[in-house]
Design a protein around this motif. Structure first.
Motif, PDB file in Angstrom:
ATOM      1  N   THR A 102       0.837  -1.197   0.000  1.00 27.83           N
ATOM      2  CA  THR A 102       0.000   0.000   0.000  1.00 27.83           C
ATOM      3  C   THR A 102       0.870   1.244   0.000  1.00 27.83           C
ATOM      4  OG1 THR A 102      -1.689  -1.176   1.277  1.00 27.83           O
ATOM      5  CG2 THR A 102      -1.859   1.218   1.170  1.00 27.83           C
ATOM      6  N   LEU A 103       0.561   2.177  -0.893  1.00 27.69           N
ATOM      7  CA  LEU A 103       1.250   3.466  -0.945  1.00 27.69           C
ATOM      8  C   LEU A 103       0.246   4.559  -0.580  1.00 27.69           C
ATOM      9  CD1 LEU A 103       3.719   5.244  -1.661  1.00 27.69           C
ATOM     10  CD2 LEU A 103       2.842   5.312  -4.015  1.00 27.69           C
ATOM     11  N   ARG A 104       0.553   5.322   0.478  1.00 26.90           N
ATOM     12  CA  ARG A 104      -0.307   6.442   0.901  1.00 26.90           C
ATOM     13  C   ARG A 104       0.453   7.743   0.681  1.00 26.90           C
ATOM     14  NH1 ARG A 104      -4.687   4.664   3.878  1.00 26.90           N
ATOM     15  NH2 ARG A 104      -4.540   2.502   4.610  1.00 26.90           N
ATOM     16  N   THR A 105      -0.123   8.609  -0.121  1.00 26.97           N
ATOM     17  CA  THR A 105       0.442   9.930  -0.398  1.00 26.97           C
ATOM     18  C   THR A 105      -0.644  10.954  -0.142  1.00 26.97           C
ATOM     19  OG1 THR A 105       1.851   8.966  -2.115  1.00 26.97           O
ATOM     20  CG2 THR A 105       1.647  11.356  -2.075  1.00 26.97           C
ATOM     21  N   GLY A 106      -0.592  11.610   1.016  1.00 31.26           N
ATOM     22  CA  GLY A 106      -1.686  12.492   1.396  1.00 31.26           C
ATOM     23  C   GLY A 106      -2.952  11.676   1.557  1.00 31.26           C
ATOM     24  N   GLY A 107      -4.007  12.027   0.839  1.00 29.92           N
ATOM     25  CA  GLY A 107      -5.258  11.274   0.900  1.00 29.92           C
ATOM     26  C   GLY A 107      -5.366  10.204  -0.168  1.00 29.92           C
ATOM     27  N   ALA A 108      -4.380  10.133  -1.060  1.00 25.30           N
ATOM     28  CA  ALA A 108      -4.429   9.150  -2.151  1.00 25.30           C
ATOM     29  C   ALA A 108      -3.860   7.815  -1.689  1.00 25.30           C
ATOM     30  CB  ALA A 108      -3.656   9.660  -3.356  1.00 25.30           C
ATOM     31  N   ILE A 109      -4.497   6.725  -2.118  1.00 26.74           N
ATOM     32  CA  ILE A 109      -4.080   5.386  -1.751  1.00 26.74           C
ATOM     33  C   ILE A 109      -3.948   4.536  -3.007  1.00 26.74           C
ATOM     34  CG2 ILE A 109      -4.642   3.290  -0.461  1.00 26.74           C
ATOM     35  CD1 ILE A 109      -6.211   4.983   1.487  1.00 26.74           C
ATOM     36  N   GLU A 110      -2.807   3.859  -3.137  1.00 19.03           N
ATOM     37  CA  GLU A 110      -2.605   2.862  -4.195  1.00 19.03           C
ATOM     38  C   GLU A 110      -2.319   1.526  -3.520  1.00 19.03           C
ATOM     39  OE1 GLU A 110      -0.107   4.113  -7.632  1.00 19.03           O
ATOM     40  OE2 GLU A 110       0.248   5.906  -6.404  1.00 19.03           O
ATOM     41  N   ARG A 111      -2.912   0.456  -4.024  1.00 24.79           N
ATOM     42  CA  ARG A 111      -2.736  -0.846  -3.386  1.00 24.79           C
ATOM     43  C   ARG A 111      -2.638  -1.937  -4.451  1.00 24.79           C
ATOM     44  NH1 ARG A 111      -6.428  -0.480   0.049  1.00 24.79           N
ATOM     45  NH2 ARG A 111      -5.255  -0.231   1.969  1.00 24.79           N
ATOM     46  N   ILE A 112      -1.683  -2.862  -4.235  1.00 25.05           N
ATOM     47  CA  ILE A 112      -1.536  -4.040  -5.097  1.00 25.05           C
ATOM     48  C   ILE A 112      -1.444  -5.263  -4.188  1.00 25.05           C
ATOM     49  CG2 ILE A 112      -0.049  -5.255  -6.746  1.00 25.05           C
ATOM     50  CD1 ILE A 112       0.828  -2.596  -7.848  1.00 25.05           C
ATOM     51  N   GLY A 113      -2.285  -6.255  -4.415  1.00 25.94           N
ATOM     52  CA  GLY A 113      -2.221  -7.489  -3.647  1.00 25.94           C
ATOM     53  C   GLY A 113      -0.941  -8.251  -3.937  1.00 25.94           C
ATOM     54  N   THR A 114      -0.377  -8.886  -2.925  1.00 24.68           N
ATOM     55  CA  THR A 114       0.894  -9.599  -3.129  1.00 24.68           C
ATOM     56  C   THR A 114       0.745 -10.747  -4.129  1.00 24.68           C
ATOM     57  OG1 THR A 114       0.384 -10.836  -1.095  1.00 24.68           O
ATOM     58  CG2 THR A 114       1.901  -8.994  -0.909  1.00 24.68           C
ATOM     59  N   GLU A 115      -0.443 -11.334  -4.236  1.00 28.31           N
ATOM     60  CA  GLU A 115      -0.654 -12.396  -5.221  1.00 28.31           C
ATOM     61  C   GLU A 115      -0.638 -11.856  -6.641  1.00 28.31           C
ATOM     62  OE1 GLU A 115      -4.180 -14.505  -4.330  1.00 28.31           O
ATOM     63  OE2 GLU A 115      -3.287 -15.636  -2.661  1.00 28.31           O
ATOM     64  N   ASP A 116      -0.851 -10.540  -6.809  1.00 30.41           N
ATOM     65  CA  ASP A 116      -0.892  -9.924  -8.131  1.00 30.41           C
ATOM     66  C   ASP A 116       0.439  -9.300  -8.534  1.00 30.41           C
ATOM     67  OD1 ASP A 116      -3.579 -10.567  -8.489  1.00 30.41           O
ATOM     68  OD2 ASP A 116      -4.239  -8.760  -7.444  1.00 30.41           O
ATOM     69  N   VAL A 117       1.490  -9.496  -7.732  1.00 30.94           N
ATOM     70  CA  VAL A 117       2.790  -8.898  -8.045  1.00 30.94           C
ATOM     71  C   VAL A 117       3.530  -9.774  -9.049  1.00 30.94           C
ATOM     72  CG1 VAL A 117       5.039  -8.254  -7.107  1.00 30.94           C
ATOM     73  CG2 VAL A 117       2.959  -7.710  -5.827  1.00 30.94           C
TER      74      VAL A 117
END
Length: 440
Positions: free
Chosen positions: A376-391
Motif C-alpha cells: 500500500t502506498l499512501r500519499t496524502g489522501g491518495a491510496i494505491e494498493r496491489i495485492g501480493t498475489e498480483d505482483v
C-alpha cells in the motif's frame, strides 16, 4: 513434526522439578552422581523444544508431563497438548505417550505464568512451533556462513575452494563484474543466498544513428543473475556516453517461487520469457549470448513446476524492517515517519514500511507499507494498493542521481521515487517484499 496437533516433539529437559537422580556425562557415559530431593511436585518438568527459535535465539520453552521426574539434559519424545502465552512469552504444554495431558492450570503454575495468560489450542500452538522451526533453520543457515556472505567468492582462488567454502563459477567471477553490479547484488541478496548462474550483457558504445534514434536499441550493460531465491535483471541506470562516471543500476527481481513457465525465443536479440501467476516478464540478450541464455533457461525451468503439479517450496521467515531513522533525521521527519507507521499499523499488520519524506519538488510525504496480503502506498489522501498475489516483479533503482521503488502488478504498478540517501532502507524493504511475495 508432521503438522498435526498430535505430532511428536523432541524435547530437552532444562529443569527436573521432582525427586530423582542427578546424572552427569563422565567419559561419554551417563553416571548417576547423587540423589535429588524435591518438594511439592506436580508431575511435570520444564523443558525446551529442540530445533526451535523463540525469536531471541533461545529454544521454545515447554513443560512436559512425565510419570517420574527426569534429569537436566534428558531427551524426550512428547505430544502437544496446547500452549500458554503471556506478554510475548510462549510455553508449550506436552506429555509423554501413554501419559494423560496435564491440566492447563497446573501447567501454567509450573511454567510460572500469571493468571491472565492466554491458552492456545493445539491447532494454534502447532503453527507457532512451525514458525519457530523456520526461525531456527534461518539462524543456523546464517551461522554456517564464513566471511559474512555465502555468495561472495571474490578474492578466493579456485584452488582454495577445497579448504574453505566452495563457490559456483558465477560466484568466482564476481570480481570481474563492474562495481555497480556488485553493489546491486550486495544490497538485494540475503547473506545465506547462493548465486547459481549469471549472464553479462556488455554495453554497446559504437552504435549507428539508426540504432540510436530509429530502433532505440538498449545499449546499456546488463547482468541476468539467478540465485537459489530470485532472478535479478540488473541494468545500468544511464546510457553509455551520457555521463562520465558510474550512476548506479536499475534492478528488477522475480522470486523463483513465482516462476511457472520459461521459454527461450532465439533471434537477435534472444528473448527469455518468464511466466508468473500474475503475468509475463521478458528479458533480452544479444544473439551472441544464445548459448549462455540456453543454460539460464534450463536452470530456470528447474524452478518451474511440472504441468499440473507443484514443487515443495521454501517458506521464508519475514523480518520486520524498521525505519532508517538516522537517514530521516537529515530531513527532519523521523518523528513524523514513526507516527505514520504507527497509524498504518492500527489498520493491520505491517511487515515493512518505507517513508519518502517531503523535500524540494516533493510537497507531500509518502508511506509505502508491506503487509502479508498487499502493498500500500499512501500519499496524502491518495491510496494505491496491489495485492501480493498480483505482483509480477519488484524493482529498485540504486543510483546517486535518484532512488526508485517499483511494484509491478497484474494490471497496475506502484512507482515511488526517493532521495538517494534512503537507498539502504529501500533495499531492506525490497528484500522483505520479495520474501512475502515468494510465500504467496
Amino acid at each position: 513434526m508432521s503438522g498435526r496437533p498430535d505430532a511428536e516433539l523432541a524435547l530437552e529437559v532444562d529443569a527436573a522439578l521432582g525427586p530423582g537422580i542427578e546424572f552427569e556425562w563422565v567419559d561419554r557415559e551417563l553416571i548417576g552422581t547423587r540423589a535429588r530431593a524435591g518438594g511439592i511436585w506436580l508431575g511435570m518438568d520444564r523443558a525446551a523444544l529442540v530445533g526451535t527459535d523463540d525469536g531471541a535465539g533461545r529454544q521454545l520453552a515447554a513443560v512436559v508431563a512425565v510419570p517420574t521426574s527426569t534429569f537436566t539434559g534428558c531427551r524426550l519424545r512428547a505430544h502437544l497438548a496446547g500452549a500458554w502465552r503471556d506478554d510475548g512469552r510462549l510455553v508449550m504444554v506436552t506429555h509423554l505417550a501413554g501419559t494423560a495431558p496435564p491440566l492447563p492450570g497446573l501447567a501454567r503454575l509450573v511454567a510460572d505464568l500469571p493468571d491472565d495468560a492466554a491458552w492456545l489450542e493445539p491447532e494454534v500452538a502447532i503453527e507457532e512451533i512451525s514458525r519457530a522451526r523456520r526461525r531456527y533453520r534461518e539462524r543456523r543457515a546464517h551461522a554456517r556462513i564464513l566471511g559474512g556472505k555465502a555468495w561472495l567468492g571474490v578474492g578466493l582462488a579456485v584452488e582454495e575452494s577445497r579448504f574453505s567454502t566452495p563457490h559456483s563459477a558465477a560466484e568466482y567471477r564476481l570480481g570481474r563484474l563492474p562495481p555497480r553490479f556488485l553493489r546491486g547484488l550486495a544490497g538485494l541478496l540475503d547473506d545465506d543466498e547462493r548465486l547459481l548462474y549469471a549472464v553479462e550483457r556488455p554495453e554497446v558504445r559504437d552504435a549507428g544513428l539508426v540504432e540510436r534514434v530509429v530502433r532505440r536499441t538498449d545499449r546499456r550493460a546488463a547482468l541476468l543473475a539467478l540465485t537459489d531465491r530470485q532472478l535479478l535483471w540488473i541494468v545500468d541506470h544511464a546510457d553509455p556516453d551520457r555521463y562520465l562516471s558510474d550512476w548506479g543500476v536499475d534492478v528488477e527481481i522475480v522470486p523463483v517461487e513465482r516462476i511457472e513457465h520459461v521459454e527461450l525465443r532465439p533471434g537477435s536479440p534472444a528473448q527469455l520469457d518468464i511466466t508468473t501467476p500474475a503475468g509475463p516478464r521478458v528479458y533480452r540478450l544479444p544473439a551472441e549470448l544464445a548459448a549462455e541464455a540456453t543454460v539460464m533457461a534450463r536452470l530456470l525451468r528447474r524452478f518451474s513446476p511440472a504441468a499440473g503439479g507443484s514443487w515443495p517450496q521454501r517458506v521464508y521467515v519475514i523480518p520486520e524492517v524498521e525505519l532508517d531513522a538516522r537517514a530521516l533525521d537529515a530531513f527532519g521527519q523521523a518523528d513524523e515517519a514513526r507516527q505514520a507507521v504507527e497509524a498504518e499499523r492500527q489498520g493491520g499488520k505491517v511487515v515493512a514500511a518505507f517513508f519518502d519524506p517531503r523535500r524540494s519538488g516533493v510537497r507531500v510525504a509518502s508511506l509505502l507499507s508491506l503487509g502479508d496480503d498487499a502493498v500500500t502506498l499512501r500519499t496524502g489522501g491518495a491510496i494505491e494498493r496491489i495485492g501480493t498475489e498480483d505482483v509480477m516483479a519488484l524493482g529498485i533503482t540504486l543510483s546517486a542521481l535518484v532512488g526508485r521503488l517499483r511494484i509491478i502488478g497484474r494490471t497496475s504498478a506502484i512507482d515511488l521515487r526517493f532521495p538517494a540517501p534512503l537507498a539502504t532502507g529501500a533495499a531492506a524493504w525490497l528484500r522483505a517484499a520479495r520474501r512475502v511475495v515468494a510465500n504467496r
